[in-house]
Motif scaffolding. Sequence first.
Motif, PDB file in Angstrom:
ATOM      1  N   ALA A   1     -22.802  -2.285  44.650  1.00  0.00           N
ATOM      2  CA  ALA A   1     -21.622  -2.585  44.230  1.00  0.00           C
ATOM      3  C   ALA A   1     -21.511  -1.950  42.811  1.00  0.00           C
ATOM      4  O   ALA A   1     -20.325  -1.300  42.282  1.00  0.00           O
ATOM      5  CB  ALA A   1     -21.486  -4.186  44.123  1.00  0.00           C
ATOM      6  N   VAL A   2     -22.548  -1.810  42.179  1.00  0.00           N
ATOM      7  CA  VAL A   2     -22.557  -1.296  40.672  1.00  0.00           C
ATOM      8  C   VAL A   2     -22.084   0.065  40.850  1.00  0.00           C
ATOM      9  O   VAL A   2     -21.657   0.670  39.991  1.00  0.00           O
ATOM     10  CB  VAL A   2     -24.116  -1.393  39.964  1.00  0.00           C
ATOM     11  CG1 VAL A   2     -24.141  -0.413  38.773  1.00  0.00           C
ATOM     12  CG2 VAL A   2     -24.319  -2.807  39.679  1.00  0.00           C
ATOM     13  N   GLY A   3     -22.703   0.925  41.953  1.00  0.00           N
ATOM     14  CA  GLY A   3     -22.147   2.392  42.098  1.00  0.00           C
ATOM     15  C   GLY A   3     -21.017   2.586  42.637  1.00  0.00           C
ATOM     16  O   GLY A   3     -20.454   3.813  42.490  1.00  0.00           O
TER      17      GLY A   3
ATOM     18  N   SER B   1     -11.294   1.235  41.975  1.00  0.00           N
ATOM     19  CA  SER B   1     -10.594  -0.075  42.169  1.00  0.00           C
ATOM     20  C   SER B   1      -9.954  -0.294  43.674  1.00  0.00           C
ATOM     21  O   SER B   1      -9.679   0.723  44.320  1.00  0.00           O
ATOM     22  CB  SER B   1      -9.899  -0.442  41.071  1.00  0.00           C
ATOM     23  OG  SER B   1      -8.812   0.749  41.315  1.00  0.00           O
ATOM     24  N   ILE B   2      -9.371  -1.489  44.135  1.00  0.00           N
ATOM     25  CA  ILE B   2      -8.410  -1.316  45.137  1.00  0.00           C
ATOM     26  C   ILE B   2      -7.237  -0.612  44.811  1.00  0.00           C
ATOM     27  O   ILE B   2      -6.596  -0.261  45.879  1.00  0.00           O
ATOM     28  CB  ILE B   2      -8.237  -2.868  45.330  1.00  0.00           C
ATOM     29  CG1 ILE B   2      -9.597  -3.615  45.702  1.00  0.00           C
ATOM     30  CG2 ILE B   2      -7.406  -3.291  46.487  1.00  0.00           C
ATOM     31  CD1 ILE B   2      -9.530  -5.138  45.751  1.00  0.00           C
ATOM     32  N   ALA B   3      -6.760  -0.597  43.683  1.00  0.00           N
ATOM     33  CA  ALA B   3      -5.557   0.002  43.208  1.00  0.00           C
ATOM     34  C   ALA B   3      -5.620   1.634  43.812  1.00  0.00           C
ATOM     35  O   ALA B   3      -5.147   2.468  44.165  1.00  0.00           O
ATOM     36  CB  ALA B   3      -5.262  -0.074  41.821  1.00  0.00           C
ATOM     37  N   ASP B   4      -6.919   2.059  43.445  1.00  0.00           N
ATOM     38  CA  ASP B   4      -7.445   3.423  43.833  1.00  0.00           C
ATOM     39  C   ASP B   4      -7.102   3.689  45.312  1.00  0.00           C
ATOM     40  O   ASP B   4      -6.765   4.594  45.639  1.00  0.00           O
ATOM     41  CB  ASP B   4      -8.677   3.988  43.176  1.00  0.00           C
ATOM     42  CG  ASP B   4      -8.973   4.069  41.797  1.00  0.00           C
ATOM     43  OD1 ASP B   4      -7.889   4.301  41.184  1.00  0.00           O
ATOM     44  OD2 ASP B   4      -9.860   3.764  41.221  1.00  0.00           O
TER      45      ASP B   4
ATOM     46  N   ILE C   1      -8.953  -3.407  38.594  1.00  0.00           N
ATOM     47  CA  ILE C   1     -10.210  -3.457  38.084  1.00  0.00           C
ATOM     48  C   ILE C   1     -11.228  -2.716  38.752  1.00  0.00           C
ATOM     49  O   ILE C   1     -11.215  -2.805  40.095  1.00  0.00           O
ATOM     50  CB  ILE C   1     -10.563  -5.053  37.850  1.00  0.00           C
ATOM     51  CG1 ILE C   1      -9.614  -5.785  37.026  1.00  0.00           C
ATOM     52  CG2 ILE C   1     -11.922  -5.317  37.512  1.00  0.00           C
ATOM     53  CD1 ILE C   1      -9.762  -7.438  37.062  1.00  0.00           C
ATOM     54  N   ASN C   2     -12.218  -2.085  38.325  1.00  0.00           N
ATOM     55  CA  ASN C   2     -13.435  -1.638  38.833  1.00  0.00           C
ATOM     56  C   ASN C   2     -14.119  -2.344  39.621  1.00  0.00           C
ATOM     57  O   ASN C   2     -14.658  -3.211  39.116  1.00  0.00           O
ATOM     58  CB  ASN C   2     -14.108  -0.739  37.747  1.00  0.00           C
ATOM     59  CG  ASN C   2     -14.747   0.491  38.340  1.00  0.00           C
ATOM     60  OD1 ASN C   2     -15.523   0.289  39.323  1.00  0.00           O
ATOM     61  ND2 ASN C   2     -14.681   1.762  37.862  1.00  0.00           N
ATOM     62  N   LEU C   3     -14.356  -1.868  41.096  1.00  0.00           N
ATOM     63  CA  LEU C   3     -15.100  -2.793  41.740  1.00  0.00           C
ATOM     64  C   LEU C   3     -16.498  -3.063  41.235  1.00  0.00           C
ATOM     65  O   LEU C   3     -17.144  -3.992  41.795  1.00  0.00           O
ATOM     66  CB  LEU C   3     -15.118  -2.395  43.207  1.00  0.00           C
ATOM     67  CG  LEU C   3     -13.741  -2.177  44.043  1.00  0.00           C
ATOM     68  CD1 LEU C   3     -13.918  -1.531  45.438  1.00  0.00           C
ATOM     69  CD2 LEU C   3     -13.551  -3.665  44.339  1.00  0.00           C
TER      70      LEU C   3
END
Lengths: 312, 231
Positions: A255-257, A261-264, A281-283
């Motif tokens: 997850a950290v890597g 985002s979902i938008a991407d 928001i970045n995953l």
Amino acid sequence: MIESVVFSLLNGVLYGMLLFMLASGLTLIFGMMGVLNFAHASFYMLGAYCAYSISQVLGFWGALVIAPIIVGLLGALIERVGLRNVHKHGHVAELLFTFGLVYVIDELVILVWGQLPVDYRIPEALDFTLFSLYGSDFPAYRGFILFMAVAMFVAIYLLLVRTRVGMIIRASLSHPDMVGALGHNVPRIFTFVFAFGTGLAGLAGVMAGNYFITEPGMAFAMGPIVFVVVVLGGLGSLGGALVASLIIGLVTTFAVGMNYSIADMLASAGIAFGQDSVLGINLSRFGPMLPYLLMVLILIFRPRGLMGSRES
Amino acid sequence: MLEVENLHAYYGKSHILQGVAFDVGEGEIVSLLGRNGVGRSTTCKSIMGLVPPRGSIRFKGEELAGMSAHRIARKGIGYVPEDRLTFSGLSTRENLEMGVQKVGAESRWTIDDAYRLFPRLSERADVKADLLSGGEQQMLSMCRTMMGNPALVMIDEPTEGLAPQIVEQVGDFLLEVAASGVSILLVEQKLSIAMRVSHRVYVMGHGQIVFEGTPQDLQADDAVRREWLEV
């Protein structure tokens, strides 16, 4: 891409095995004695600090042997003098007792070793590159942690499955009163299990203290996540603790890597969405939440955990 | 061998045992009869130290009240609980090994004896206890206690929920245990098995002993049976 997956995999397994070293003792204590030992990570911290002090005199290898024994003996003393008496007043009293212990140990550590991190270092003998992959180095000490965690799992497994003491411990997981009625000294078994469990936490501290940083906040950093492992794996299940540790290690590391985002993802499918919305928001920022989300879900849908045999 | 006098026990504020008194002699089978909830199981648990007792419990002349369960078991008292309490994570053989108090010590009862009496246990030796049928778990629970070589064994409702054929086997087992010189305190609701195997019977009601005599005495006393035993 492959490079990122391979290193996330290695780091995830490493973090998972460190979690397992810490959680294996707690799952035995929790499963057998029903004691929700909030102070378990404090014994992990004590292991790291004891190892730091002992290594000043006897070196890392001396600390590796002696520090877990000291922490285990301290655990035995606390169980014998404190927990056993508090036990008569029920689980809430036990819980509050271990909760208080967290702060007592924390303050004692600050009194003895101070507020600042101590200079507990990886031993020189293990301070080299084990191998290089895609141009990145994999330190030998990480390999040593993996080796120790696997050795620990095998040793605990053999103790539980191949010895008479292990058989009595496994029986006590289901019916401790009946074990006593068959002539086995259950209070003494409880003391042994508590000492063994806290000693394992101490060993995890010895191994992790120089890999991370040995400082007074290290118990608070690891404390909550260990409970997630125990709940996810199932009460008293060593195999469950191993699987849960690896799942949490891998999930959080991957997850950290994740640098999108979902938008991407929607954008790559041709659906435009504002980057300033929630979906932007970045995953990777959800990473720290995932283990606790897993715990909540497992409590709702499978309260006995992945491999546990009972719910309470 | 076992002498219980003025035994009281409480669950919270509920006064369950209200001055129970009885005795079991050497090699005797004594049954404790009565309806559900009169305190028969609590009597066993109090003697075993699993429920705090008040009063006197003497075994071979030694006072047991206040001792922990494992010390009482080491004195020579065995206990087979009503709900069997077999260890679910352990195999049948491991459950039997759990009954052994001191490895290598001489014992009248061995795992081979358990397998001879109940061949089904031998066939299921490597099966986890939670996969056994109710009857098999009862056989296992009784044999597991005998592995500890007790001088007196308390068996709580061994025939509860079992098929008639298994009830018969349980009766034979009790007679074999008694023949080996072990005293038995049998807690039962079924009059038939108690009458078949017992030397003496006690009837409990409202946390007290309300009748004492031989099975023949009880058979002859319609009033006691009607008031304290028949449903």
